[in-house]
Design an enzyme around this catalytic site. Structure first.
Site, PDB file in Angstrom:
ATOM      1  N   GLY A  52       0.930  -1.499   0.038  1.00  0.00           N
ATOM      2  CA  GLY A  52      -0.124   0.063  -0.034  1.00  0.00           C
ATOM      3  C   GLY A  52       0.846   1.279  -0.047  1.00  0.00           C
ATOM      4  O   GLY A  52       0.467   2.411   0.196  1.00  0.00           O
TER       5      GLY A  52
ATOM      6  N   GLU B  86       3.777  -7.265   0.935  1.00  0.00           N
ATOM      7  CA  GLU B  86       3.023  -7.608  -0.132  1.00  0.00           C
ATOM      8  C   GLU B  86       2.831  -6.687  -1.099  1.00  0.00           C
ATOM      9  O   GLU B  86       1.502  -6.030  -1.105  1.00  0.00           O
ATOM     10  CB  GLU B  86       1.567  -8.306   0.223  1.00  0.00           C
ATOM     11  CG  GLU B  86       1.691  -9.689   1.085  1.00  0.00           C
ATOM     12  CD  GLU B  86       0.150  -9.817   1.581  1.00  0.00           C
ATOM     13  OE1 GLU B  86      -0.820  -9.389   0.962  1.00  0.00           O
ATOM     14  OE2 GLU B  86       0.075 -10.774   2.359  1.00  0.00           O
ATOM     15  N   PRO B  87       3.855  -6.000  -1.794  1.00  0.00           N
ATOM     16  CA  PRO B  87       3.516  -4.957  -2.693  1.00  0.00           C
ATOM     17  C   PRO B  87       2.775  -5.482  -3.917  1.00  0.00           C
ATOM     18  O   PRO B  87       2.897  -6.460  -4.343  1.00  0.00           O
ATOM     19  CB  PRO B  87       5.076  -4.234  -2.928  1.00  0.00           C
ATOM     20  CG  PRO B  87       5.805  -5.942  -2.847  1.00  0.00           C
ATOM     21  CD  PRO B  87       5.292  -6.372  -1.713  1.00  0.00           C
ATOM     22  N   GLY B  88       2.026  -4.478  -4.572  1.00  0.00           N
ATOM     23  CA  GLY B  88       1.316  -4.731  -5.435  1.00  0.00           C
ATOM     24  C   GLY B  88       1.535  -3.673  -6.671  1.00  0.00           C
ATOM     25  O   GLY B  88       2.393  -3.557  -7.739  1.00  0.00           O
ATOM     26  N   ARG B  89       0.712  -2.609  -6.512  1.00  0.00           N
ATOM     27  CA  ARG B  89       0.979  -1.220  -7.137  1.00  0.00           C
ATOM     28  C   ARG B  89       2.252  -0.770  -7.286  1.00  0.00           C
ATOM     29  O   ARG B  89       2.720  -0.484  -8.369  1.00  0.00           O
ATOM     30  CB  ARG B  89      -0.126  -0.281  -6.780  1.00  0.00           C
ATOM     31  CG  ARG B  89      -0.142   0.970  -7.609  1.00  0.00           C
ATOM     32  CD  ARG B  89      -1.245   1.826  -7.242  1.00  0.00           C
ATOM     33  NE  ARG B  89      -1.204   3.181  -7.759  1.00  0.00           N
ATOM     34  CZ  ARG B  89      -0.731   4.316  -7.312  1.00  0.00           C
ATOM     35  NH1 ARG B  89      -0.249   4.237  -5.958  1.00  0.00           N
ATOM     36  NH2 ARG B  89      -0.545   5.355  -7.957  1.00  0.00           N
TER      37      ARG B  89
ATOM     38  N   TYR C 225     -11.592   5.489  -8.115  1.00  0.00           N
ATOM     39  CA  TYR C 225     -11.191   6.125  -6.832  1.00  0.00           C
ATOM     40  C   TYR C 225     -10.679   7.632  -7.034  1.00  0.00           C
ATOM     41  O   TYR C 225     -10.151   8.166  -6.045  1.00  0.00           O
ATOM     42  CB  TYR C 225      -9.621   5.481  -6.696  1.00  0.00           C
ATOM     43  CG  TYR C 225      -9.673   4.010  -6.685  1.00  0.00           C
ATOM     44  CD1 TYR C 225     -10.558   3.321  -5.955  1.00  0.00           C
ATOM     45  CD2 TYR C 225      -8.755   3.117  -7.648  1.00  0.00           C
ATOM     46  CE1 TYR C 225     -10.604   1.853  -5.715  1.00  0.00           C
ATOM     47  CE2 TYR C 225      -8.592   1.724  -7.430  1.00  0.00           C
ATOM     48  CZ  TYR C 225      -9.436   1.054  -6.365  1.00  0.00           C
ATOM     49  OH  TYR C 225      -9.651  -0.398  -6.385  1.00  0.00           O
TER      50      TYR C 225
ATOM     51  N   CYS D 223     -20.676   6.256 -23.712  1.00  0.00           N
ATOM     52  CA  CYS D 223     -21.640   7.278 -23.551  1.00  0.00           C
ATOM     53  C   CYS D 223     -21.948   7.537 -21.959  1.00  0.00           C
ATOM     54  O   CYS D 223     -23.112   6.806 -21.477  1.00  0.00           O
ATOM     55  CB  CYS D 223     -23.015   6.454 -24.334  1.00  0.00           C
ATOM     56  SG  CYS D 223     -22.695   6.941 -26.069  1.00  0.00           S
TER      57      CYS D 223
END
Length: 382
Positions: free
Chosen positions: A217, A245-248, A287, A311
């Site tokens: 995070g 636990e890195p993701g981004r 977000y 649209c």
């Protein structure tokens, strides 16, 4: 303008060869992000939060570097099986796991992250377990990303922890440690220090542990060394090894979404119309995420909203974005920091085929995922 992980020439060549919208990644930046985490956290074990970007090419790169995988769905577990990850390199997380996820995770020998007391009775026999703790903290991120807040659906409250530990013991499971993840894209490093301190107080309930998993995070510009120092202190209070636990953080800055200008219009706002939108990049709508933008044309600075082709009034990729004036149809624009939750959250709404994904490996472009066709989208329909 911010710097992209790829040069203007590389992005122009990729767009010309593969078309737009297009996800393009830099292998060098993927490696650099992992190196930054390793340098800060030292001997801590790294698990990639697969949901950020589950492309098999990326998973194989992570796996070759010794990184494990955190999976939060049956599909992500299937991807782990596809790349031949073993149970010692798998975590199974999520607040509402299915019977199939318990079964496959158990068959693989994965470690389960328990999210509530009632989940203990659902675990496969003799499971290895981390208990996810919700510290009840407000953190500096969007409310949808604040997973450690008191109102979040995630984790066990500290006062519930004794009952969970007792249930694990009576069920014959192995408690490996505690798990903590307070949110994503967190801007204030002090939020992590507060969370780590709060979980460290729980050592009086647990005694020594094998593992303290502090999740990820971290914002992309975060002081990783400062965060790591506080995390190591918390792990030491349990006599535990540290997991992260890195993701981004591992993939966001490596990726760009390339899109072309389709036109320009003014109503009560000034709009630059693009061939990419919410179906390719949902984060701005979901977000309120503001992605840096790099325009590949020149002109005097002006401001404009970036509007996608759907649209939907909310199909906007940016508000009051500074761009060079004078864009013409076909000009190329790069949305940066798009390597995480971009392609992973893309959809086929409006029967729009999802983009191709390509990787610059230092010498050539490698196709990671071909562009979908309309036929791909309706192939499962009857």
């Amino acid at each position: 303008m911010p710097d992209a992980p790829l040069t203007d020439l590389q992005m122009k060549q990729a767009a010309e060869r593969f078309g737009t919208p297009l996800y393009a990644y830099s292998a060098a930046e993927l490696d650099a992000a992992l190196s930054r985490v390793q340098a800060a956290f030292g001997d801590a074990r790294i698990w990639y939060a697969m949901k950020a970007n589950p492309n098999l090419t990326l998973l194989r790169r992570m796996q070759s570097a010794g990184v494990g995988f955190e999976c939060v769905s049956l599909g992500e577990l299937a991807r782990a099986v596809k790349v031949e990850a073993d149970g010692d390199h798998l975590l199974v997380n999520g607040p509402a796991k299915s019977d199939e996820e318990y079964r496959l995770g158990g068959d693989l020998g994965a470690t389960f992250i328990v999210d509530r007391l009632g989940e203990v009775a659902l675990l496969p026999p003799a499971s290895r377990v981390l208990v996810r703790v919700n510290p009840g903290l407000s953190v500096s991120t969007h409310d949808h990303l604040a997973t450690g807040a008191a109102h979040s659906k995630f984790g066990v409250r500290p006062d519930q922890l004794p009952d969970v530990l007792a249930a694990l013991r009576s069920g014959g499971h192995t408690l490996r440690g505690l798990h903590l993840h307070v949110g994503s894209a967190i801007r204030d490093a002090g939020d992590f220090a507060a969370a780590f301190a709060r979980v460290a107080e729980l050592h009086t309930l647990t005694g020594p542990l094998e593992v303290l998993d502090v999740g990820g995070g971290w914002g992309l510009g975060a002081d990783l060394h400062g965060i790591a120092a506080r995390a190591k202190e918390a792990a030491a209070s349990f006599g535990a090894v540290l997991w992260v636990e890195p993701g981004r953080y591992l993939v966001a800055q490596a990726g760009v979404l390339l899109t072309r200008v389709m036109g320009h219009k003014q109503t009560g706002r000034d709009f630059t119309l693009l061939d990419a939108g919410m179906t390719e990049l949902l984060r701005p709508m979901l977000y309120g995420a503001a992605h840096p933008v790099q325009a590949l044309w020149e002109g005097e600075a002006t401001t404009s909203d970036l509007a996608g082709p759907a649209c939907e009034s909310g199909d906007l990729l940016g508000h009051d974005v500074t761009l060079p004036a004078g864009a013409v149809r076909g000009d190329l624009l790069a949305l940066l920091e798009a390597g995480a939750y971009g392609a992973a959250m893309s959809s086929t709404y409006l029967t729009r085929p999802r983009p191709a994904e390509v990787l610059w490996d230092g010498t050539q472009w490698v196709t990671m995922r071909r562009r979908e066709t309309a036929e791909d989208i309706w192939a499962a329909e009857v």
